[in-house]
Design a protein around this motif. Structure first.
Motif, short mmCIF file in Angstrom:
data_model
loop_
_atom_site.label_atom_id
_atom_site.label_comp_id
_atom_site.label_asym_id
_atom_site.label_seq_id
_atom_site.Cartn_x
_atom_site.Cartn_y
_atom_site.Cartn_z
N PRO A 1 0.81 -1.23 0.00
CA PRO A 1 0.00 0.00 0.00
C PRO A 1 0.83 1.27 0.00
CG PRO A 1 -0.84 -1.55 1.62
CD PRO A 1 0.40 -2.16 1.05
N ARG A 2 0.27 2.32 -0.53
CA ARG A 2 0.83 3.68 -0.58
C ARG A 2 2.10 3.78 -1.42
NH1 ARG A 2 -3.21 6.31 -0.31
NH2 ARG A 2 -2.37 8.23 0.60
N THR B 1 -0.07 2.99 -6.11
CA THR B 1 -0.98 2.03 -6.76
C THR B 1 -2.00 2.75 -7.62
OG1 THR B 1 -0.90 1.06 -4.54
CG2 THR B 1 -2.18 -0.12 -6.22
N THR B 2 -2.65 3.76 -7.03
CA THR B 2 -3.73 4.46 -7.73
C THR B 2 -3.18 5.11 -9.01
OG1 THR B 2 -4.44 5.01 -5.50
CG2 THR B 2 -5.64 6.06 -7.30
N TYR C 1 7.81 4.05 -7.81
CA TYR C 1 7.12 5.34 -7.66
C TYR C 1 8.07 6.47 -8.04
CZ TYR C 1 4.65 9.18 -5.28
OH TYR C 1 4.00 10.36 -5.00
N LYS D 1 4.65 13.43 -3.33
CA LYS D 1 6.07 13.80 -3.50
C LYS D 1 6.96 12.65 -3.03
CE LYS D 1 5.90 18.22 -4.64
NZ LYS D 1 4.70 17.86 -5.40
P1 A3P Z 1 1.53 10.53 -0.31
O1 A3P Z 1 0.67 10.14 0.84
O2 A3P Z 1 3.00 10.44 0.01
O3 A3P Z 1 1.17 11.82 -0.91
P2 A3P Z 1 -1.53 4.29 -3.21
O4 A3P Z 1 -2.32 4.69 -4.39
O5 A3P Z 1 -0.67 3.11 -3.41
O6 A3P Z 1 -2.35 4.22 -1.98
O7 A3P Z 1 -0.43 5.45 -2.97
C1 A3P Z 1 -0.85 6.70 -2.51
C2 A3P Z 1 0.32 7.64 -2.61
O8 A3P Z 1 0.51 7.97 -3.98
C3 A3P Z 1 0.03 8.93 -1.88
O9 A3P Z 1 1.30 9.41 -1.43
C4 A3P Z 1 -0.57 9.75 -2.98
O10 A3P Z 1 -0.59 11.14 -2.74
C5 A3P Z 1 0.37 9.37 -4.13
N1 A3P Z 1 -0.22 9.69 -5.43
C6 A3P Z 1 -1.45 9.40 -5.88
N2 A3P Z 1 -1.63 9.89 -7.11
C7 A3P Z 1 -0.50 10.52 -7.44
C8 A3P Z 1 -0.08 11.27 -8.59
N3 A3P Z 1 -0.90 11.46 -9.62
N4 A3P Z 1 1.15 11.77 -8.58
C9 A3P Z 1 1.99 11.61 -7.56
N5 A3P Z 1 1.65 10.93 -6.44
C10 A3P Z 1 0.42 10.39 -6.39
#
Ligand code: A3P
Length: 541
Positions: A267-268, A271-272, A437, A505
């Motif tokens: 996670p984080r 993924t999205t 990432y 970031k």
């Molecule tokens: P941060 O909390 O460090 O900002 P996941 O989708 O795996 O849950 O990951 C979420 C992380 O990806 C978050 O990190 C989120 O802000 C970041 N994120 C999501 N969309 C993004 C984008 N378009 N560009 C850069 N970072 C992105």
């Protein structure tokens, strides 16, 4: 009494007339003993048969030690089960009836040699529907309440749900129940159809161990969304909520289609971001559909259901009860991913945070997997924020404590490095694309090109520029289709806290780590990279 006579009995077959089955018809219904026990407990309370100080825990002890009327439970059920193929015996399961009432009606009709139309089946299903049954004075035994046999503050027709027992069992009781059921089923061919756990015991090749109760209790004080406990799965001991037991086998054995696309990660890790990028590439930059269908619908989240504890689910239902639409949405997002995917049209897109070893073994040979990894320090900061705002996790501690759990493998989906390494080892498999990432962050167009090549797609520079614009953090924040608005709308994501798309970031972790933590993290990372050639691109000079 005139014929035909209808007789109800809770006696086991051996206490009924020996000629019974050869002379007449018997319909036997069995139910998960944990739900039976909870229901029976309330029934005895209704009759004022239990002492007020005896809670369910006491009751369950009586139940499993066969000190309860009509017990021993398994002997009772097994006697009937052995006769299930007798032409005069129909053996039903409560869980089958609740899952598919019309099908059960049809089975009963066949058993009695009756032919009934679909309309009739539907009408009867409606009549027998739980809500109607509860209102039906002819069956709900309200008269016993009227004359004081039943207490006035309960109901004979109570909840009508399968699996409600989970709200009454703590981690220790659940583990004991698992053992007790497994022990009683040993040497028999009796299986509850709804219990994947049975399949688990027989076919699931990975070990699943409950996390020690003291550790689980301590963690549940910090992670208030979990109410039962946790498990460790497989050789690496992946840490997951207790509910994973229910889904483990369904996930492991799910059918993979050659057109499936899995986006996997810890996670984080972005993924999205990766999901949207991949979806756009595969769907030839279809902005219209991407903007109109939320990402949560385009990508079922394979194991999210195991994070929605029944206690939280009840809370969410209660809070959303005024909106039919929201209730539907809630049921959808918390439905096991394997169920959402069964009838989904191809190509299916799947989001998962499970490591490869917990996914179907055929996955990589049949379908495409895009794995994304991120610096664990940024992951931890980002996940810490999400753990605070997602009520399914409900974290209430500080970051330092959180980091301790994270590096001690006492957190969901850890051990972190094992997770990454499993995919890293497969990075050269033609169906695997391994991304970082930080790579997306540093040079998004180059990452988009990698993804396009992987899927055999080509785009013009103009198309590429537009896509990168669409994928920027600024656009993402405004984009309702990807920013998990639905989770906020349902109250699963707490209002007024961090949003799902947060800072976006690389390197933000520096604001959260003091000197001691920084050097400890460096050591932890280098120790874990010792036995692998995996390197984070941004950490290489
Ligand atoms: P941060 O909390 O460090 O900002 P996941 O989708 O795996 O849950 O990951 C979420 C992380 O990806 C978050 O990190 C989120 O802000 C970041 N994120 C999501 N969309 C993004 C984008 N378009 N560009 C850069 N970072 C992105």
């Amino acid at each position: 009494m005139p014929s035909p006579r209808f007789i109800k009995s809770h006696l086991p077959l051996s206490l009924l007339p020996p000629s019974l089955l050869d002379k007449t018809k018997v319909v036997y219904v069995a139910r998960d003993p944990r739900d039976v026990a909870v229901s029976y407990y309330y029934h005895d309370k209704l009759l004022n048969l239990t002492k007020p100080e005896n809670d369910f825990k006491h009751y369950w002890k009586y139940f499993v030690s066969d000190n309860i009327s009509f017990g021993p439970y398994f002997e009772h059920v097994l006697e009937a089960w052995k006769k299930r193929n007798h032409p005069n015996m129909l053996f039903l399961f409560y869980e089958e009836i609740t899952k598919d009432l019309p099908r059960s009606i049809q089975r009963v009709a066949n058993f009695f040699g009756k032919t009934i139309s679909d309309d009739q089946v539907n009408k009867l299903a409606d009549h027998m529907d739980f809500d109607n049954f509860k209102k039906n004075k002819s069956v709900n035994k309200e008269s016993l309440q009227d004359i004081g046999i039943f207490r006035s503050d309960g109901a004979f027709i109570r909840k009508g749900k399968s699996g409600g027992w989970r709200d009454y069992f703590d981690a220790v009781m659940s583990a004991q129940a698992d053992e007790w059921i497994a022990k009683n089923l040993q040497g028999t061919d009796f299986r509850f159809p709804h219990l994947t756990m049975e399949k688990l015991n027989n076919s699931y090749p990975l070990e699943i161990n409950d996390v020690e109760p003291e550790v689980a209790d301590m963690l549940m004080k910090y992670f208030t969304g979990e109410h039962t406990g946790f498990v460790r799965v497989g050789k690496k001991g992946y840490f997951l909520p207790h509910k994973f037991k229910q889904e483990a086998w369904n996930i492991y054995s799910m059918e993979i289609r050659p057109t499936d696309v899995f986006v996997a990660s810890y996670p984080r890790s972005g993924t999205t971001w990766t999901q949207e990028l991949v979806w756009m590439v595969v769907n030839d930059l279809d902005y219209e559909r991407s903007n109109s269908i939320p990402l949560t619908e385009r990508y079922p989240f394979l194991e999210f259901s195991v994070y929605v504890h029944p206690v939280m689910m009840e809370r969410f239902r209660e809070e959303n009860k005024d909106s039919e639409r929201k209730l539907k949405l809630l049921e959808y997002v918390s439905q096991p991913g394997t169920e959402q995917l069964v009838d989904a049209p191809s190509p299916r897109f799947v989001k998962t945070h499970l490591p490869l070893s917990l996914l179907p073994p055929t996955l990589l040979d049949r379908a495409k997997v895009i794995y994304v990894a991120r610096d664990p320090r940024d992951v931890a900061v980002s996940f810490y924020h999400l753990n605070k705002s997602m009520r399914t996790q409900g974290y209430i501690g500080d970051f330092k404590t959180y980091w301790r759990f994270f590096v001690s493998d006492l957190h969901h989906w850890t051990p972190y490095f094992e997770h990454l390494k499993e995919s890293w080892e497969k990075r050269n498999h033609p169906n695997m694309l391994f991304l970082f990432y930080e790579e997306l962050s540093k040079d998004l167009p180059a990452a988009v090109r990698r993804v396009s090549k992987f899927f055999g797609k080509q785009f013009t520079e103009e198309q590429l520029t537009r896509l990168c614009e669409h994928l920027s953090i600024e656009s993402f924040k405004q984009n309702k289709s990807v920013n998990y608005d639905v989770m906020s709308e349902l109250g699963i994501l707490q209002a007024g806290t961090d949003t799902f798309i947060r800072k976006g970031k690389a390197g933000g972790w520096r604001d959260y780590f003091d000197e001691g933590m920084t050097s400890e993290a460096e050591k932890w990372i280098s120790d874990n990279l010792q036995d692998t050639d995996m390197r984070f691109p941004h950490l290489q000079q």
